[in-house]
Design an enzyme around this catalytic site. Structure first.
Site, PDB file in Angstrom:
ATOM      1  CB  CYS A  27     -33.794  -2.773  -4.631  1.00  0.00           C
ATOM      2  SG  CYS A  27     -35.014  -3.330  -3.434  1.00  0.00           S
ATOM      3  CB  CYS A  73     -34.290  -7.719  -2.933  1.00  0.00           C
ATOM      4  SG  CYS A  73     -35.639  -7.005  -3.869  1.00  0.00           S
ATOM      5  CG  ASP A 122       7.713 -15.804   7.800  1.00  0.00           C
ATOM      6  OD1 ASP A 122       7.985 -15.531   8.992  1.00  0.00           O
ATOM      7  OD2 ASP A 122       8.490 -16.397   7.037  1.00  0.00           O
ATOM      8  CG  ASP A 168       9.214 -12.698  12.256  1.00  0.00           C
ATOM      9  OD1 ASP A 168       9.942 -12.797  13.253  1.00  0.00           O
ATOM     10  OD2 ASP A 168       9.249 -13.480  11.291  1.00  0.00           O
ATOM     11  CG  ASP A 175       5.818 -14.478  13.247  1.00  0.00           C
ATOM     12  OD1 ASP A 175       6.515 -14.074  14.193  1.00  0.00           O
ATOM     13  OD2 ASP A 175       6.274 -14.734  12.126  1.00  0.00           O
TER      14      ASP A 175
END
Length: 736
Positions: free
Chosen positions: A16, A19, A625, A426, A629
């Site tokens: 459960c 636990c 990318d 960007d 950045d």
């Protein structure tokens, strides 16, 4: 050995959410452990630790002492966990069927044929068989935790069924005790047996549903083949993939999955990379090209050198990222963890208060009611529904994201993505292809076949970034390299080349002045038009004669405009940042319908721009990318990297769009909204269920209408609560 490591370890023996909290607190308390988080839905422990201070074996020993177990020494721990999960499910199914086979006659005897001769003794035997043979795990776990001063869901089941059984046993053996007081000696064997049957059925349904939540991970893992064809001294031998090492030569036949990351040595083929890149068109591969594990070889056969094996392949890293994300905790889950940690002791206390209140109000004559109500309170309370509410929704959400080529690093990102009201993008590689291409040309000379060969030769020797765009453009025209007398690079302007004693030149507008070449009026107007559109112009001439002008630009991705439109429709402000000039920024912004843009920005300017938006109270997502950045990505509330960008951008980012298709961004935001909505739905129903269920079980309506909840119905309601939470999470799989 590294100073700090993070591992995802399978956890065994958890029954459960409490636990999960016990395992987490046990590991977190160990010296050398920085952070520990247990995902009950996935049965995994994500632990960040110092390997010089503590070993995985020491963690395992501590977890075993707490009554659970970890898988740390296995060639394939996930496969081992799956095998053990299958065995656990088989045993659980057998116990559930066995419990119900005995519970049905037990319930009939207890509720229909109450006055049958020796009925109590038959019911006692049936209930005892259910408890000993099919529900034994509840008592073993309950006692084990009690000895360590802890409690979990098994404690509630063990307590409630034991109390019902022992009270019934006393009434069977000593009925005169109650008869002398003028009371009926009721027995509740059917309650103790049917409670176990219902709880087992709930666990069985829960396990089955939980397995469905991790189907995305299993699908990703299933992409990698189990064996590979190793080439040694010209001979091929099929070996398990786990035995391959970097530098091994592997043979791949047509139609086979590529077993590891590598580089083609011999042969050529086309490879279907759609499962990783999302691109439907197979990619042509020749010697020297990179191939990735899990992708499918089409028609050609080839040999390759392994460059990434085991956990270092791109596919394995994607699986690890999704697993880590599914194992992470959303901020809301921390509140739930605190509640789950004190849930069982509070329920036991409420059960005792219920029992005492009944006796105080009704006296000895209400003893049976007091006992039934106390047992019902123990049975109906369910921490599992609370514990499963968040992780199941997260697992399904992140799994669906992975299937749609959206990698979400952690629960924090998923929970915060839906709060975004501003997206900063960007330009290069995000909104545009990131690769300059020749978009147009204007030839002054009509017979240009020879001139194409000379231009091709000049650009082959040039190192200028725009030269590659011209080479790619000329590759399709059939142009070929010709002999040259001389080549000279004119720094910052272009190149000069001599062919058969004649001088040719290619480059910027500055070359017109050097070679005193005139630009016809028609050409001048075309150049002005291109420049207004933000395109770069390359001039090509012979001595003092201008032969042609070429327009080169970084093409906008086909899906960028649709993505911006979709973001705006969701009420999100879109901003454009670029290091390019103002004209280029204006053109891209106007084309895509972006209202806010800033040109000629440096990396620190991008970060400052993000900060200024945040100071206005906006929740900002940054999409980029490149290395330039990374500062802005780190500063944003949610950072998003394009999958074809640099590794550093993807390392910093919380979300990676693998295909570099910007339409995935609004899709990711919608997914976040759907997942968070499901989490709050789950938590609402889990809380409301307990808020309403516990008072009902305690008998709060008995004085009004005589309603008293039977423990058997309480156990059915408890089982249903956990299953309903998981099933609600699974709805996300079928949402658009």
């Amino acid at each position: 050995m590294r100073e700090i490591e993070t591992k995802i370890l399978p956890v065994l023996e958890m029954s459960c959410a409490v636990c999960a909290g016990n395992v987490e607190s046990t590991v977190q308390a160990l010296p050398g452990v920085e952070k520990a988080a247990v995902n009950f839905a996935a049965n995994t422990l994500t632990v960040t630790y110092h390997p010089t201070v503590i070993t995985l074996q020491a963690m395992q020993a501590a977890v075993q002492a707490a009554g659970y177990d970890l898988i740390v020494e296995a060639e394939d721990p996930v496969a081992m966990q799956e095998e053990m999960a299958r065995e656990h499910y088989r045993v659980l199914k057998r116990n559930t069927i066995g419990a119900w086979v005995l519970s049905i006659p037990l319930a009939l005897l207890g509720m229909v044929f109450m006055h049958m001769p020796f009925g109590n003794w038959i019911m006692m035997a049936l209930a005892l068989a259910i408890m000993v043979f099919f529900g034994r795990s509840f008592y073993v776990s309950g006692v084990r935790h009690a000895l360590k001063g802890k409690a979990n869901m098994d404690t509630l089941v063990a307590l409630s069924t034991s109390i019902a059984f022992l009270f019934s046993l006393f009434n069977t053996l000593c009925p005169g005790f109650w008869l002398d007081k003028g009371l009926e000696p009721h027995v509740y064997y059917e309650a103790s047996g049917v409670i176990i049957a219902f709880v087992l059925l709930g666990k069985l349904m829960e396990e089955r549903a939980k397995n469905s939540t991790s189907s995305a991970i299993k699908g990703l893992m299933g992409l990698q083949p189990k064996t590979a064809r190793l080439v040694t001294d010209g001979k091929e031998e099929e070996v398990p993939i786990s035995t391959l090492q970097v530098g091994n030569v592997v043979s791949v036949r047509p139609g086979e999955k590529i077993p590891v990351d590598g580089t083609l040595l011999q042969g050529n083929s086309s490879v279907d990379e759609s499962m990783l890149s999302g691109e439907p068109i197979p990619v042509e591969k020749v010697a020297g090209d990179r191939v990735l594990a899990g992708t499918i070889n089409q028609k050609g056969a080839f040999t390759m050198e392994a460059t990434g094996v085991g956990n270092t392949t791109v596919l394995a890293q994607i699986v690890q990222m999704v697993q880590a994300a599914q194992g992470s905790k959303a901020p809301v889950q921390r509140i739930v963890d605190k509640i789950s940690g004190i849930f069982v002791p509070v329920v036991v206390l409420l059960s005792l208060i219920t029992f005492v209140c009944w006796l105080v109000i009704g006296g000895e004559g209400y003893f049976s009611y007091a006992l039934l109500s106390a047992v019902s309170v123990l049975v109906i309370a369910c921490p599992c529904a609370l514990g499963l509410a968040t992780p199941t929704a997260l697992m399904v959400g992140m799994g669906k994201g992975a299937e749609r080529h959206i990698l979400i690093k952690d629960a924090f990102a998923l929970e915060n993505l839906c709060k975004i009201d501003t997206v900063v993008m960007d330009k290069t590689g995000t909104l545009t292809e990131g690769i300059p291409v020749v978009t147009d040309s204007y030839w002054i000379s009509e017979d240009n076949t020879r001139y194409l060969d000379i231009l091709y030769t000049a650009e082959q020797k040039s190192e200028h970034p725009l030269a590659f765009a011209i080479i790619r453009w000329l590759d399709d025209s059939g142009a070929k390299v010709c002999d040259t007398d001389n080549f000279e690079s004119l720094t910052g302007r272009g190149v000069r080349i001599q062919v058969e004693g004649v001088t040719y030149w290619v480059g910027s507008q500055g070359l017109l002045e050097i070679f005193q070449a005139n630009v016809p009026e028609k050409v001048r107007k075309q150049i002005e038009k291109w420049q207004e559109e933000g395109q770069s112009v390359v001039f090509y001439g012979q001595d003092a004669t201008l032969l042609a002008v070429l327009a080169i630009s970084d093409r906008i991705k086909p899906t960028s405009a649709a993505a911006v439109k979709e973001l705006k429709k969701q009420g999100i402000e879109v901003h454009l940042l670029t290091g390019d000039g103002v004209r280029t920024a204006e053109r891209v912004a106007a084309t895509l319908g972006i209202d806010y843009y800033k040109a000629e920005v440096m990396p620190n300017d991008k970060e400052a721009y993000i900060v200024s938006l945040q100071q206005q109270g906006k929740k900002v997502a940054m999409v980029g990318d490149g290395i330039n950045d990374s500062q802005a990505l780190a500063r944003a509330d949610v950072s998003i990297a394009m999958g074809k960008g640099t590794d550093i951008a993807m390392d910093v980012a919380m979300v990676t769009l693998i295909t570099s298709d910007l339409l995935l961004l609004p899709e990711a935001i919608r997914l976040s909204k759907q997942t968070v909505r499901l989490i709050y739905q789950n938590l609402f129903w889990a809380f409301i269920y307990n808020v309403i269920g516990i008072p009902l079980a305690a008998g709060v309506l008995f004085p009004v209408n005589g309603l008293l909840l039977n423990p058997m119905l309480a156990s059915a309601a408890m089982a249903f609560s956990s299953v309903s939470v998981v099933l609600n999470s699974l709805r996300l799989k079928f949402m658009k």
